[in-house]
Design an enzyme around this catalytic site. Structure first.
Site, mmCIF file in Angstrom:
data_model
loop_
_atom_site.group_PDB
_atom_site.id
_atom_site.type_symbol
_atom_site.label_atom_id
_atom_site.label_comp_id
_atom_site.label_asym_id
_atom_site.label_seq_id
_atom_site.Cartn_x
_atom_site.Cartn_y
_atom_site.Cartn_z
ATOM 1 N N HIS A 181 -6.442 -9.240 -10.347
ATOM 2 C CA HIS A 181 -7.727 -10.083 -9.613
ATOM 3 C C HIS A 181 -8.315 -10.815 -10.320
ATOM 4 O O HIS A 181 -9.168 -11.789 -9.806
ATOM 5 C CB HIS A 181 -8.398 -9.214 -8.575
ATOM 6 C CG HIS A 181 -7.637 -8.567 -7.537
ATOM 7 N ND1 HIS A 181 -6.897 -9.019 -6.741
ATOM 8 C CD2 HIS A 181 -7.304 -7.079 -7.146
ATOM 9 C CE1 HIS A 181 -6.231 -8.324 -5.854
ATOM 10 N NE2 HIS A 181 -6.641 -7.158 -6.171
ATOM 11 N N ASP A 201 2.074 -4.578 -6.044
ATOM 12 C CA ASP A 201 0.686 -4.053 -5.634
ATOM 13 C C ASP A 201 0.520 -4.727 -4.323
ATOM 14 O O ASP A 201 1.139 -5.729 -3.950
ATOM 15 C CB ASP A 201 -0.557 -4.462 -6.412
ATOM 16 C CG ASP A 201 -1.842 -3.986 -6.154
ATOM 17 O OD1 ASP A 201 -2.056 -3.014 -6.870
ATOM 18 O OD2 ASP A 201 -2.365 -4.470 -5.159
ATOM 19 N N HIS A 226 -1.988 -5.573 -2.624
ATOM 20 C CA HIS A 226 -2.884 -6.911 -2.669
ATOM 21 C C HIS A 226 -2.295 -8.111 -3.325
ATOM 22 O O HIS A 226 -1.423 -7.996 -4.416
ATOM 23 C CB HIS A 226 -4.245 -6.558 -3.435
ATOM 24 C CG HIS A 226 -4.966 -5.254 -2.754
ATOM 25 N ND1 HIS A 226 -4.900 -4.091 -3.176
ATOM 26 C CD2 HIS A 226 -5.744 -5.397 -1.586
ATOM 27 C CE1 HIS A 226 -5.682 -3.317 -2.378
ATOM 28 N NE2 HIS A 226 -6.168 -4.011 -1.469
ATOM 29 N N ASP A 286 -0.481 0.798 -3.983
ATOM 30 C CA ASP A 286 -1.480 1.017 -2.989
ATOM 31 C C ASP A 286 -0.714 0.680 -1.562
ATOM 32 O O ASP A 286 -1.131 0.547 -0.554
ATOM 33 C CB ASP A 286 -2.786 0.283 -2.994
ATOM 34 C CG ASP A 286 -2.650 -0.896 -4.034
ATOM 35 O OD1 ASP A 286 -1.331 -1.592 -4.223
ATOM 36 O OD2 ASP A 286 -3.544 -1.293 -4.501
HETATM 37 ZN ZN ZN Z 1 -4.015 -3.232 -5.154
#
Ligand code: ZN
Length: 324
Positions: free
Chosen positions: A130, A167, A169, A254
């Site tokens: 991120h 991931d 996200h 995740d």
């Molecule tokens: Zn994540």
């Protein structure tokens, strides 16, 4: 079985100083993921080498992050640290951890590319995908995988690099960094809707980079079959066509059904199947090793099992004869 295959585990206990009470991105994750790497290698019959990484040198970090941004984080740590945003913290020791995390990812990428490691796994904290050139976020300070990819290119070791990000996200930082870059492919599966909200299928890269960003969204509840189909039917064919010289994986866990931060329904078998397919693709392109870097994954048992399954799958796939 994998005679002659080598797994390089890059990690350092001093990364555990990056900690904030009650935060899900916690030191215990590092130990769990490292156990998973060792177990996966052992089950596959590969040799494991553990190595303490060197911190990334400043030039490598500054190839991705603005000097003022790095200086501001260092200064923030110097005052005792705190919250960069509601999700992201800097503690005393965080910046050393972040430099080690980037350094581990660079070393892993080099070792995989040279064939020194069949699988190099940088088990690091803080995570990275991120973080953008001038922005921390989503628990991330430095974008480890972007620093490693740029490092391979700067050192003349690889031009065309594929970054695969499973991931749960979207790696908004990684996409932003390479959005205009024609020689870096970014492929991601991620839950939508979910933080950070980017990664719509229409985001394909800009300018000369158009066509190098590949985003597949997964609805809450998506299972192993949906995850495997996204990779094998949609994303990996794009990677194949891109014909990378190196493959780096933003390995977050995740999307597992037991993870507390998202709402997908994966098991470790989903990661194993995709990792095997990634290994096979690499073997077809003459890539001798794959480098993975830890991103998210907040249930310790799910993290350990899924990392182990990933290592087994990558080794299995990489052992496939190129003609298969
Ligand atoms: Zn994540």
């Amino acid at each position: 079985m994998s005679v002659g295959q080598r797994v390089l585990l890059l990690t350092d206990p001093s990364m555990d100083r990056h900690a904030a009470p009650g935060h899900p991105e916690r030191p215990e994750r590092r130990a769990a993921a490292a156990e998973g790497v060792a177990r996966g290698a052992e089950v596959a019959g590969a040799e494991v080498q553990r190595r303490i990484p060197a911190p990334a040198d400043e030039d490598a970090i500054l190839a991705i992050h603005a000097r003022e941004y790095v200086a501001a984080l260092d200064a923030f740590e110097g005052t005792g640290g705190g919250w960069v945003d509601p999700d992201t913290y800097v503690a005393v020791g965080s910046m050393a951890a972040a430099r080690l995390a980037a350094g581990a990812t660079i070393e892993g990428a080099r070792a995989a590319l040279s064939g020194e490691a069949t699988v190099a796994f940088a088990v690091v904290r803080p995570p990275g995908h991120h973080a953008a050139g001038r922005r921390a976020g989503g628990f991330c300070l430095f974008n480890n995988i972007a620093i490693a990819a740029a490092g391979l290119q700067r050192e003349g070791l690889a031009e065309r690099i594929a970054i695969l990000d499973w991931d749960v996200h979207h790696g908004d930082g990684t996409q932003e960094i390479f959005d205009h870059h024609p020689e870096v492919l970014y492929a991601s599966t991620h839950q939508r809707p979910l933080y950070p909200g980017t990664g719509a299928p229409g985001e394909r890269g800009r300018g000369e980079g158009h066509g190098t960003m590949h985003n597949v969204t997964l609805a809450p509840g998506a299972d192993d079959a949906a995850f495997v189909a996204a990779w094998t039917e949609r994303l990996l064919p794009e990677v194949d066509a891109f014909a990378p010289a190196a493959i780096l994986v933003s390995a977050g866990y995740d999307a597992h059904r037991n993870d507390p931060l998202a709402h997908l329904d994966l098991t470790s078998e989903g990661y194993r199947t995709v990792a095997t397919a990634v290994g096979r693709l690499a073997a077809r392109h003459g890539i001798r090793g794959i480098a993975a870097v830890l991103e998210g994954g907040y249930d310790l048992d799910a993290l350990r099992d899924s990392v182990a399954a990933t290592v087994e799958g990558l080794l299995d796939g990489l052992a496939t004869p190129p003609s298969a």
